[in-house]
Write an enzyme that holds these catalytic residues in place. Structure first.
Site, PDB file in Angstrom:
ATOM      1  N   ASP A  78       0.817  -1.216   0.000  1.00 19.92           N
ATOM      2  CA  ASP A  78       0.000   0.000   0.000  1.00 19.92           C
ATOM      3  C   ASP A  78       0.848   1.262   0.000  1.00 19.92           C
ATOM      4  OD1 ASP A  78       0.941  -0.450   2.580  1.00 19.92           O
ATOM      5  OD2 ASP A  78      -1.005  -0.966   3.383  1.00 19.92           O
ATOM      6  N   ASN A 149      -7.515  -2.270  13.919  1.00 19.13           N
ATOM      7  CA  ASN A 149      -8.914  -2.460  13.507  1.00 19.13           C
ATOM      8  C   ASN A 149      -9.084  -3.727  12.668  1.00 19.13           C
ATOM      9  OD1 ASN A 149      -7.673  -1.789  11.160  1.00 19.13           O
ATOM     10  ND2 ASN A 149      -8.877   0.061  10.749  1.00 19.13           N
ATOM     11  N   HIS A 151      -7.231  -4.463   9.960  1.00 16.34           N
ATOM     12  CA  HIS A 151      -6.899  -4.324   8.538  1.00 16.34           C
ATOM     13  C   HIS A 151      -5.640  -5.108   8.172  1.00 16.34           C
ATOM     14  CE1 HIS A 151      -4.403  -0.299   9.030  1.00 16.34           C
ATOM     15  NE2 HIS A 151      -3.624  -1.346   9.203  1.00 16.34           N
ATOM     16  N   GLU A 156      -9.466  -1.962   5.014  1.00 20.38           N
ATOM     17  CA  GLU A 156     -10.094  -1.564   6.265  1.00 20.38           C
ATOM     18  C   GLU A 156     -11.368  -2.389   6.500  1.00 20.38           C
ATOM     19  OE1 GLU A 156      -8.153   0.096   7.858  1.00 20.38           O
ATOM     20  OE2 GLU A 156      -7.635   2.068   7.077  1.00 20.38           O
TER      21      GLU A 156
HETATM   22  C1  F6R Z   1       1.688  -1.437   6.120  1.00 22.19           C
HETATM   23  C2  F6R Z   1       0.336  -2.031   6.194  1.00 22.19           C
HETATM   24  C3  F6R Z   1      -0.435  -2.077   7.468  1.00 22.19           C
HETATM   25  C4  F6R Z   1       0.403  -2.432   8.704  1.00 22.19           C
HETATM   26  C5  F6R Z   1      -0.460  -2.436   9.956  1.00 22.19           C
HETATM   27  C6  F6R Z   1       0.361  -2.677  11.207  1.00 22.19           C
HETATM   28  O1  F6R Z   1       2.198  -1.509   4.805  1.00 22.19           O
HETATM   29  O2  F6R Z   1      -0.159  -2.450   5.197  1.00 22.19           O
HETATM   30  O3  F6R Z   1      -1.479  -2.996   7.323  1.00 22.19           O
HETATM   31  O4  F6R Z   1       0.990  -3.688   8.522  1.00 22.19           O
HETATM   32  O5  F6R Z   1      -1.124  -1.212  10.085  1.00 22.19           O
HETATM   33  O6  F6R Z   1       1.236  -1.580  11.397  1.00 22.19           O
HETATM   34  P1  F6R Z   1       2.401  -1.646  12.473  1.00 22.19           P
HETATM   35  O7  F6R Z   1       3.336  -2.708  12.010  1.00 22.19           O
HETATM   36  O8  F6R Z   1       3.078  -0.298  12.403  1.00 22.19           O
HETATM   37  O9  F6R Z   1       1.776  -1.957  13.782  1.00 22.19           O
END
Ligand code: F6R
Length: 257
Positions: A78, A149, A151, A156
């Site tokens: 992303d 959440n 995701h 989302e």
């Molecule tokens: C990042 C992504 C997100 C993260 C998720 C966890 O490219 O796609 O889904 O993997 O938000 O983020 P952290 O690792 O910072 O807790």
């Protein structure tokens, strides 16, 4: 035939550094085996805090043990929409600084959605991204973190199982969690491009990591809620080769080492 609801996600009970070393070792073994066979590897990569230990360990293997990434192509999950490529919080910059450069990869080897794309070009860009993944032969190994959440990527809550690469509106909790890095909530973009749930599930192997108390509740929901868009990470249940590395496994009594 196993149904998605029936298949639990195998958990690996480990500390963050044990998890980072184990996943980096798996990637290194894959890269070396493919190199020996004269073939390439396609990795699906995540940004955020969770995979930093893996990238640091891969960089060490490159520096100290000569692990060569010349046969590797990477596709990121992303990117925020509306950020310059050199913005400190852009995922392209994260990748350049934490992954592509430290692993000795050329920029042509690394793909990430374009955050600066004009609104009228977004749909075509997303189709092109899917086509590039398919032309590379599909993702061999996908790294994932989980948002609080539920995701995966920026899929989302509400994201359907058959979703593909597309523009999405970021959830309030996702923006709240990002506000610390951006300095304020207002500075966090409202939209992003993400690969879809179906894109993620098409990967041949998926390695998920979730560490620390802040992920306890979402891990619980990922493992126990009905499979569906309310908690997109539940879609990982039923993937034929998924493993979840976590220091929260004992709470669920399902640890596998
Ligand atoms: C990042 C992504 C997100 C993260 C998720 C966890 O490219 O796609 O889904 O993997 O938000 O983020 P952290 O690792 O910072 O807790």
């Amino acid at each position: 035939m196993m149904t998605a609801d029936a298949a639990p996600i195998p958990l690996v009970d480990c500390t963050p550094s044990e998890g980072a070393r184990a996943v980096a070792a798996e990637i290194a073994a894959l890269v070396r085996a493919r190199r020996a066979a004269g073939r390439g590897v396609v990795l699906g990569l995540a940004t955020g805090r969770t995979p930093l230990g893996i990238y640091a360990e891969l960089a060490r293997l490159h520096r100290e043990e000569g692990l060569d990434f010349a046969n590797v192509t990477t596709f990121n999950l992303d990117e925020y929409l509306g950020l310059r490529a050199d913005h400190p919080q852009s995922y392209r910059r994260y990748m350049r600084e934490r992954v592509w450069r430290p692993l000795g990869m050329s920029l042509e080897q690394g793909w990430i959605p374009a955050g600066e794309i004009a609104p009228s070009q977004v749909d075509a860009h997303c189709r092109e991204y899917e086509r590039a993944i398919a032309e590379a032969g599909g993702i061999d190994l996908q790294l994932l973190g989980i948002g609080r959440n539920g995701h995966i990527g920026f899929n989302e809550p509400g994201s359907p199982r058959d979703s593909r690469t597309r523009r999405v509106e970021l959830d309030a909790l996702t923006r709240e969690d990002a506000a610390r890095d951006f300095g304020s909530l207002e500075a966090v973009p409202r939209h992003a491009i993400t690969v879809g749930v179906a894109t993620i599930l098409s990967a041949r192997r998926i390695r998920v990591l979730a560490f620390g108390e802040s992920k306890r509740e979402v891990l619980e929901r990922t493992l126990s809620r009905p499979v569906g868009p309310e908690v997109p990470a539940t879609f990982l249940r039923g993937h034929p080769d998924v493993r979840l590395f976590t220091d929260l496994a004992s709470a669920h009594g399902k640890a596998a080492r």
